[in-house]
Design an enzyme around this catalytic site. Structure first.
Site, PDB file in Angstrom:
ATOM      1  N   TYR A  51       1.076  45.178 -27.689  1.00  0.00           N
ATOM      2  CA  TYR A  51       0.262  46.296 -28.179  1.00  0.00           C
ATOM      3  C   TYR A  51       1.167  47.456 -28.586  1.00  0.00           C
ATOM      4  CZ  TYR A  51      -2.457  50.574 -28.049  1.00  0.00           C
ATOM      5  OH  TYR A  51      -3.001  51.801 -28.367  1.00  0.00           O
ATOM      6  N   LYS A  70     -15.351  49.954 -23.084  1.00  0.00           N
ATOM      7  CA  LYS A  70     -13.957  49.524 -22.976  1.00  0.00           C
ATOM      8  C   LYS A  70     -13.676  48.692 -21.728  1.00  0.00           C
ATOM      9  CE  LYS A  70     -10.698  52.458 -24.032  1.00  0.00           C
ATOM     10  NZ  LYS A  70      -9.969  51.783 -25.127  1.00  0.00           N
ATOM     11  N   GLU A  94       2.012  54.860  -1.767  1.00  0.00           N
ATOM     12  CA  GLU A  94       3.393  55.252  -2.108  1.00  0.00           C
ATOM     13  C   GLU A  94       4.069  54.174  -2.944  1.00  0.00           C
ATOM     14  OE1 GLU A  94       7.590  55.224  -2.053  1.00  0.00           O
ATOM     15  OE2 GLU A  94       6.402  53.753  -0.914  1.00  0.00           O
TER      16      GLU A  94
END
EC number: 5.1.3.20
Length: 330
Positions: free
Chosen positions: A139, A177, A202
């Site tokens: 993409y 979407k 984290e």
């Protein structure tokens, strides 16, 4: 004169159509592919002059069937960054875009098009320069390759060419979407379904939920497009982001507090939301390690130098508006 919006039933395209309508523009040809039929809802409250399928548009445009066309807003593309069919991606995002560009140049129509910050890939600098462009997926490569074409064409172009590298866009009209909708959209739906929002813990030196993106409201995206539409003498490739990196915690916390406000409940700090289990951190997935951007932030130097001086909505402002809009849709 006629205006054309490709990808008109999509997320950004539909918002541009609506923004044009709000300025009194309705002589608009909407171009899209409604194989995914539910996208039609994005245009229900919009005024357009005609609708064309993308398969017949380019040939008819090149033939001059639409008379004098002032501008084409080219937003149509495959935007699924997880798509692995390279032939399909290049045909939709590169070849098709070249055909639209060629027709615009031949007819002297303004060409305003959607590029993408995906062009930067894993870079830590986000400036419109070739040396920092390194897409990580097909993409991003399809967008990158088209931008290279634009760079070659610009010096000799007699009509406007303006490309916008969209960063993380959120806002109304993105429901269709699915998995590629914004974090704000998914946080909203998750909180309504489960009563909490889940974020990554984290990773790579970033505290839980503190990975950052340049989140930009589709309202601002439409405004920038219209600014360049009003200034056909301005051409180039421009970053379109707020210039502010904000953490995912800001998105989630704003979603939670806006929904609380709609229920007449007081706002909570992020720490309070975490303590009460309204925001939950989950282990960073192994599948994304080494493939995940922990930071994006648009360099706005070129955009500001072109004369666009309006402020951009912060996450707190834009997501609050968006959540209120979403709440009115359910």
């Amino acid at each position: 004169m006629t205006l054309i919006v490709t990808g008109a039933a999509g997320f950004i395209g539909a918002n541009i159509v609506k923004a044009l309508n709000e300025r009194g523009e309705s002589r608009i040809i909407a171009v899209d592919n409604l194989t995914r039929a539910d996208k039609f809802r994005n245009l229900v409250d919009c005024e357009i002059d005609d609708y064309l399928d993308k398969t017949e548009f380019v040939e008819r445009f090149a033939r001059g069937d639409f008379g004098k066309v002032r501008a084409v807003f080219h937003e149509g593309a495959c935007s699924d960054t997880m798509e692995t069919d390279g032939r399909y991606m290049m045909d939709n995002n590169f070849r098709y875009s070249r055909a639209v560009l060629d027709a615009c140049l031949a007819q002297g129509a303004q060409f305003l098009y959607a590029s993408s910050a995906a062009i930067y890939g894993g870079s830590t600098r986000f400036v419109e320069e070739r040396e920092v462009e390194a897409p990580l997926n097909v993409y991003g490569y399809s967008k990158f390759l088209f931008d290279q074409v634009i760079r070659r064409v610009l010096p000799s172009a007699r009509s406007q060419i303006a490309g916008f590298r969209y960063f993380n866009v959120y806002g109304p009209r993105e429901t269709h979407k699915g998995r590629m909708a914004s974090v704000a959209f998914h946080n909203f739906n998750q909180f309504r379904a489960e009563g909490k929002v889940k974020l990554f813990g984290e990773y790579n030196g970033y505290a839980p939920g503190e990975q950052t993106r340049d989140f930009v409201s589709v309202e601002d995206v439409a405004k920038v497009n219209l600014f360049f539409f009003d200034h056909p003498e301005k051409s180039g490739i421009f970053n379109l982001g707020t210039g502010r990196a904000q953490p995912f915690n800001d998105i989630a916390s704003t979603v939670v507090n806006t929904l609380r406000a709609l229920d007449n409940l007081p706002p909570l700090t992020l720490a309070q939301q975490v303590e009460q289990g309204l925001i939950e951190y989950v282990a960073f997935p192994d599948a994304l390690r080494g493939k995940y951007q922990c930071f994006t932030q648009a360099d706005q130097t070129k955009l500001r130098a072109a004369g666009y001086d309006a402020p951009f909505l912060t996450v707190q402002e834009g997501v609050d508006r968006y959540v209120r809009w979403l709440s009115g849709q359910v």
